[in-house]
Structures are given as C-alpha cells and as structure tokens.
Design a protein around this motif. Structure first.
Motif, PDB file in Angstrom:
ATOM      1  N   ARG A 100      30.369  46.368  35.176  1.00 11.30           N
ATOM      2  CA  ARG A 100      29.266  45.022  35.331  1.00 11.30           C
ATOM      3  C   ARG A 100      29.071  44.990  36.894  1.00 11.30           C
ATOM      4  O   ARG A 100      29.754  45.231  37.618  1.00 11.30           O
ATOM      5  N   ALA A 101      27.734  44.698  36.806  1.00  9.59           N
ATOM      6  CA  ALA A 101      27.260  44.646  38.542  1.00  9.59           C
ATOM      7  C   ALA A 101      27.164  42.979  38.787  1.00  9.59           C
ATOM      8  O   ALA A 101      26.412  42.283  37.848  1.00  9.59           O
ATOM      9  N   VAL A 102      27.673  42.534  39.692  1.00 12.26           N
ATOM     10  CA  VAL A 102      27.425  41.366  40.495  1.00 12.26           C
ATOM     11  C   VAL A 102      26.455  41.422  41.462  1.00 12.26           C
ATOM     12  O   VAL A 102      26.544  42.190  42.470  1.00 12.26           O
ATOM     13  N   VAL A 103      25.326  40.651  41.206  1.00 12.97           N
ATOM     14  CA  VAL A 103      24.144  40.726  42.193  1.00 12.97           C
ATOM     15  C   VAL A 103      24.139  39.525  43.097  1.00 12.97           C
ATOM     16  O   VAL A 103      24.372  38.342  42.503  1.00 12.97           O
ATOM     17  N   LEU A 104      24.338  39.579  44.528  1.00 12.41           N
ATOM     18  CA  LEU A 104      24.002  38.347  45.388  1.00 12.41           C
ATOM     19  C   LEU A 104      22.803  38.418  45.985  1.00 12.41           C
ATOM     20  O   LEU A 104      22.494  39.601  46.373  1.00 12.41           O
ATOM     21  N   ARG A 105      22.098  37.260  46.086  1.00  9.64           N
ATOM     22  CA  ARG A 105      20.914  37.019  46.849  1.00  9.64           C
ATOM     23  C   ARG A 105      20.992  36.344  48.167  1.00  9.64           C
ATOM     24  O   ARG A 105      21.351  35.284  47.832  1.00  9.64           O
ATOM     25  N   PHE A 106      21.074  36.905  49.180  1.00  2.93           N
ATOM     26  CA  PHE A 106      21.049  36.029  50.239  1.00  2.93           C
ATOM     27  C   PHE A 106      22.451  35.727  50.449  1.00  2.93           C
ATOM     28  O   PHE A 106      22.865  34.688  50.906  1.00  2.93           O
ATOM     29  N   GLY A 107      23.432  36.412  49.911  1.00  2.00           N
ATOM     30  CA  GLY A 107      24.929  36.270  49.739  1.00  2.00           C
ATOM     31  C   GLY A 107      25.355  35.098  48.791  1.00  2.00           C
ATOM     32  O   GLY A 107      26.531  34.967  48.618  1.00  2.00           O
ATOM     33  N   GLU A 108      24.521  34.746  47.939  1.00  2.00           N
ATOM     34  CA  GLU A 108      24.841  33.788  46.939  1.00  2.00           C
ATOM     35  C   GLU A 108      24.769  34.346  45.563  1.00  2.00           C
ATOM     36  O   GLU A 108      23.770  35.246  45.501  1.00  2.00           O
ATOM     37  N   VAL A 147      24.535  44.433  45.482  1.00  2.00           N
ATOM     38  CA  VAL A 147      25.045  44.802  44.247  1.00  2.00           C
ATOM     39  C   VAL A 147      26.706  45.143  44.482  1.00  2.00           C
ATOM     40  O   VAL A 147      26.789  45.977  45.259  1.00  2.00           O
ATOM     41  N   THR A 148      27.503  44.760  43.606  1.00  2.00           N
ATOM     42  CA  THR A 148      28.839  45.196  43.814  1.00  2.00           C
ATOM     43  C   THR A 148      29.211  45.432  42.084  1.00  2.00           C
ATOM     44  O   THR A 148      29.203  44.569  41.274  1.00  2.00           O
ATOM     45  N   LYS A 149      29.398  46.703  42.176  1.00  2.00           N
ATOM     46  CA  LYS A 149      29.856  47.267  40.703  1.00  2.00           C
ATOM     47  C   LYS A 149      31.400  46.960  40.441  1.00  2.00           C
ATOM     48  O   LYS A 149      32.149  47.355  41.510  1.00  2.00           O
ATOM     49  N   VAL A 150      31.762  46.619  39.319  1.00  2.00           N
ATOM     50  CA  VAL A 150      33.164  46.097  38.965  1.00  2.00           C
ATOM     51  C   VAL A 150      33.479  47.076  37.709  1.00  2.00           C
ATOM     52  O   VAL A 150      32.797  46.944  36.695  1.00  2.00           O
ATOM     53  N   LEU A 151      34.662  47.695  37.672  1.00  2.00           N
ATOM     54  CA  LEU A 151      35.153  48.438  36.441  1.00  2.00           C
ATOM     55  C   LEU A 151      36.008  47.466  35.419  1.00  2.00           C
ATOM     56  O   LEU A 151      36.789  46.777  36.006  1.00  2.00           O
ATOM     57  N   VAL A 152      35.296  47.134  34.350  1.00  3.08           N
ATOM     58  CA  VAL A 152      35.835  46.030  33.441  1.00  3.08           C
ATOM     59  C   VAL A 152      36.609  46.674  32.261  1.00  3.08           C
ATOM     60  O   VAL A 152      37.326  45.884  31.633  1.00  3.08           O
ATOM     61  N   THR A 153      36.528  47.875  31.853  1.00  6.25           N
ATOM     62  CA  THR A 153      37.230  48.429  30.478  1.00  6.25           C
ATOM     63  C   THR A 153      38.460  49.178  30.865  1.00  6.25           C
ATOM     64  O   THR A 153      39.441  49.071  29.888  1.00  6.25           O
ATOM     65  N   ASN A 154      38.686  49.652  32.009  1.00  9.51           N
ATOM     66  CA  ASN A 154      39.758  50.505  32.355  1.00  9.51           C
ATOM     67  C   ASN A 154      41.087  49.454  32.509  1.00  9.51           C
ATOM     68  O   ASN A 154      40.879  48.503  32.997  1.00  9.51           O
ATOM     69  N   VAL A 155      42.302  50.101  31.895  1.00 13.03           N
ATOM     70  CA  VAL A 155      43.531  49.188  31.888  1.00 13.03           C
ATOM     71  C   VAL A 155      44.238  49.635  33.505  1.00 13.03           C
ATOM     72  O   VAL A 155      44.688  50.919  33.380  1.00 13.03           O
ATOM     73  N   ARG A 156      44.524  48.675  34.123  1.00 12.24           N
ATOM     74  CA  ARG A 156      45.100  48.866  35.594  1.00 12.24           C
ATOM     75  C   ARG A 156      46.526  48.308  35.221  1.00 12.24           C
ATOM     76  O   ARG A 156      47.124  47.537  34.279  1.00 12.24           O
ATOM     77  N   THR A 157      47.532  48.952  36.156  1.00 10.20           N
ATOM     78  CA  THR A 157      49.093  48.722  35.875  1.00 10.20           C
ATOM     79  C   THR A 157      49.698  48.341  37.468  1.00 10.20           C
ATOM     80  O   THR A 157      49.284  48.858  38.442  1.00 10.20           O
ATOM     81  N   ALA A 158      50.547  47.350  37.369  1.00  6.39           N
ATOM     82  CA  ALA A 158      50.901  46.735  38.454  1.00  6.39           C
ATOM     83  C   ALA A 158      52.835  46.516  38.277  1.00  6.39           C
ATOM     84  O   ALA A 158      53.035  46.322  37.076  1.00  6.39           O
ATOM     85  N   ARG A 159      53.537  46.958  39.183  1.00  5.92           N
ATOM     86  CA  ARG A 159      54.727  46.690  38.929  1.00  5.92           C
ATOM     87  C   ARG A 159      55.595  45.838  39.926  1.00  5.92           C
ATOM     88  O   ARG A 159      55.021  45.587  41.022  1.00  5.92           O
ATOM     89  N   SER A 160      56.625  45.352  39.510  1.00 12.03           N
ATOM     90  CA  SER A 160      57.077  44.202  40.080  1.00 12.03           C
ATOM     91  C   SER A 160      58.473  44.231  39.852  1.00 12.03           C
ATOM     92  O   SER A 160      59.042  44.558  38.847  1.00 12.03           O
TER      93      SER A 160
END
Length: 395
Positions: free
Chosen positions: A96-104, A123-136
């Motif tokens: 999904r692409a997030v579009v900023l116009r003049f930084g807004e 434009v900033t593109k973000v992966l929204v379907t892949n599952v990521r993993t974090a450990r604690s």
C-alpha cells in the motif's frame, strides 16, 4: 570536383565551413570544436534562434548565444522527460502506498499504476500482507514471587499503512516495548505453576489480547497474528528442584489416571452385581409370595374338604406327612406309650429286600424304583397292629 582535389579551392568546398582553418596539404579530420559549434547553430535555428551567418563583427557573440540556447533547450527536454518519468509509479499487490503532499498526508493508494505530482508528492510503500516475526525473552517475577524465564514469539503484520508510516517513528521498537510490557504484566498476574505447566497456552492468549490493545492505543498500525510462548523455565540454580517437582506431578497425574481406570472397571461390575442381586431378590420375593398364595389356596380348598369329612381328611393328611418324611429317611424309630421300648424300623433293609423282587417282576426304568406308598402302607399297618396289641395289654 571534390573539395580536397588538388588545384581546387579547398576553402570553398570545405563542408565543415572552417574557412581558412585548414591550409596546405593537410588531409586530416575536421576540427571537433568547429563541428560542435555548427551543430549547436543548426539546433538553435531549429528552435527559432538565429544562425551563425551574420557579419563578421557579430559572428562570435551570435554563436555563443545560439550554443547557450541549445543547451537550455536540451536541459529542458531532459527535465521534462525526468518529470514525466517520475510522475508515475507502480504499487504491488502486497503493498500500500502512503502519499504525502508538502509533507502532509494526502491519500493511501491501492495496488496498480498510480500518478503523483513530481517534487510535491512523496510516496512511501509499505508491505501489508507478509507476516513478520519478533521475539522477546526475559526473566521476570510471578505473582507468588518466583523467578521464571519466558521465551516469546510474536507474529504480526501491518494493518494500517497510514498509522505505520506517520504515527510512530520506529514501529519495531514500539512493538518490542509493548510486548515486554504485556508479557511482564500477565506473568506478574500468574503463579509459577500456571506459567510452567498447563497455564502456558492461556498465558499466550492473554498476552496476545493485551499486546493488541497496547498497539491500538499507541497507533502503530500493526496487527497481531499470533503469539507463541516457546518455553518457560525456572532459573538455572533451581532447575533440578523444579524438575523433581514436575516429575512428582507427573506421577500424581499418572496415579490419578490409573485410579480412574480402575474405578471405571470396578464400578460397572459392582453395579452389575448389585443389579443381579436385586433381580434375584425380586425373583425370590415373587416366588415366596406365589408359593404362599398357592399354600393359602390349597389350605382353603383343604379346609372345605375337611369340613365335609374331617376323619378321612385327617387320615389322608397323616399319611401324606408320613410319606413325605419317610421318603427322605432310611431309618425310623417309633416310641410307644405302653411299653418303655423304642421300636426300630430298618427301612433300608426292607427296601433292599424288595429291590430284587421289584427288579425281577418289572422291566425298564420303573424296575429300579420302589413304591413308597406301598411301603408306607405296610409300615402304618404294622404300627396299627402294634398299637392294638399294646391297647389289649393295657386293658
């Protein structure tokens, strides 16, 4: 005539317009500087400028102006091409692409070929379907003040691209902080036994719910897919003691299961035996009741007969009683009232004496049987005879 033939005017036939730049027998390549100026001059004339065919006094300045205009025009073409090229971009199915116009924030684009305003939109593109993993992993206190080490795995994905890009500077760090907070809160609310044994699965569910609420409050745009508690262990210094406790609990559980198995085996058998006894008791009850009813009915019938002829009935009852008693005994002792002697009747010998005669006079299965009624009659006759003798003596 060729421009470089001998005897000709090489200055007039020079296609490069170099004038007197080449003299004598010089047959080398044309001057590159002159060729470049010539090309820029033609390009300038094509764009509406003036060429280099003026008077000699202004030829130098005209060539300079024409070359500068050509460079500007070429640069403009290059800039226009770059702008057109940068105005279109592609968003993949996983993005999904997030579009900023003049930084807004302006909009969020779905997959496909999209347009943006150059130098204005970013434009900033973000992966929204892949599952990521974090450990604690960490060591923390339980509710009963015991230390336990918990290893946790968090599976997540980006649920809101806008919040992921704009709300939090570092979403991964925010996720790590939120995971640690949720895990310590839930472990601190549980006992050590629950964390180490059967409460581990429930602990993972509670951590997942609390972590999702934290991420929603922070506005990270992350969505939790699953939380797995990989291992829960006591501190290394007391692991042996905890293993002993664990083995004792396993033995306890095993003994409980064995006892439950024995119970499931014994209880149905006991219930079956109880039911059998109940059925036998009911059958005996019914038998006794029916026998009593039969005896009552027989007694009522006998009473009616006795009322009609009491002597005969009494004699018959006496004979039947003797028959029943003598059929179960081989020896009889008779006590007479007159003489103080006791009379002995060897019925077994009498039966043995009659047995050969009965066997010789009859055949088949009835030949081995003795007529008890006949024997009883003989005994009664003998008793009556003895009683008559005693009666005469007493007179």
């Amino acid at each position: 005539m060729a421009w470089n033939e001998p005897g000709g005017n090489r200055n007039d036939n020079d296609p490069w317009g170099t004038g007197g730049g080449r003299r004598g027998n010089d047959q080398g390549p044309p001057d590159l500087d002159e060729a470049l100026k010539k090309g820029l001059d033609k390009l300038n004339r094509m764009l509406g400028g003036k060429g280099g065919s003026g008077n000699k006094g202004t030829s130098g300045s005209g060539n300079n102006k024409g070359g500068f205009g050509a460079i500007i025009a070429l640069a403009a073409i290059l800039v226009a091409g770059y702008v057109v090229f940068q105005s279109f971009y592609t968003v993949d199915e996983q993005e999904r692409a997030v579009v900023l116009r003049f930084g807004e924030y302006n909009r969020t684009e779905n997959p496909g070929l999209r347009f943006k305003v150059p130098l204005i939109d970013s434009v900033t593109k973000v992966l929204v379907t892949n599952v990521r993993t974090a450990r604690s992993s960490g060591q923390m206190l339980t509710q009963d003040e015991n230390l336990v080490t918990v290893d946790l795995q968090v599976q997540y994905r980006v649920g809101d691209a806008k919040a992921y890009v704009l709300n939090v500077r570092d979403s991964n760090q925010a996720l790590a902080f939120a995971t640690d907070s949720a895990l310590r809160h839930e472990v601190g609310s549980s006992s050590l036994d629950d964390v180490l044994t059967e409460g581990r699965a429930e602990l993972a569910v509670r951590v997942e719910q609390r972590l999702q609420s934290f991420l929603k409050e922070y506005g990270t745009g992350l969505e939790i897919v699953r939380v797995n508690v990989e291992s829960t262990q006591p501190p290394a210094a007391v692991q042996d003691a905890f293993r002993e406790v664990q083995r004792a609990r396993e033995d306890e559980q095993r003994l409980k299961e064995e006892a439950e198995t024995y119970r499931n085996k014994i209880v149905p058998e006991a219930r079956g035996q109880a039911q059998r006894l109940i059925e036998e008791a009911n059958a005996y009850k019914a038998e006794v009741i029916e026998r009593a009813r039969g005896e009552t009915a027989r007694f009522n019938q006998l009473l009616s007969v006795y009322e009609k002829s009491p002597v005969v009935t009494r004699e018959r009852m006496y004979i039947q009683a003797l028959e029943q008693v003598l059929s179960n005994s081989s020896k009889i002792f008779v006590d007479t009232e007159s003489s103080g002697n006791m009379m002995y009747l060897p019925l077994d010998r009498l039966m043995q004496g009659r047995l050969p005669a009965a066997s010789s006079g009859s055949s088949g299965s009835g030949s081995q049987q003795i007529d008890v009624q006949t024997l009883t009659d003989q005994v009664l006759q003998e008793l009556r005879a003895r009683q008559d003798v005693n009666t005469r003596r007493s007179r």
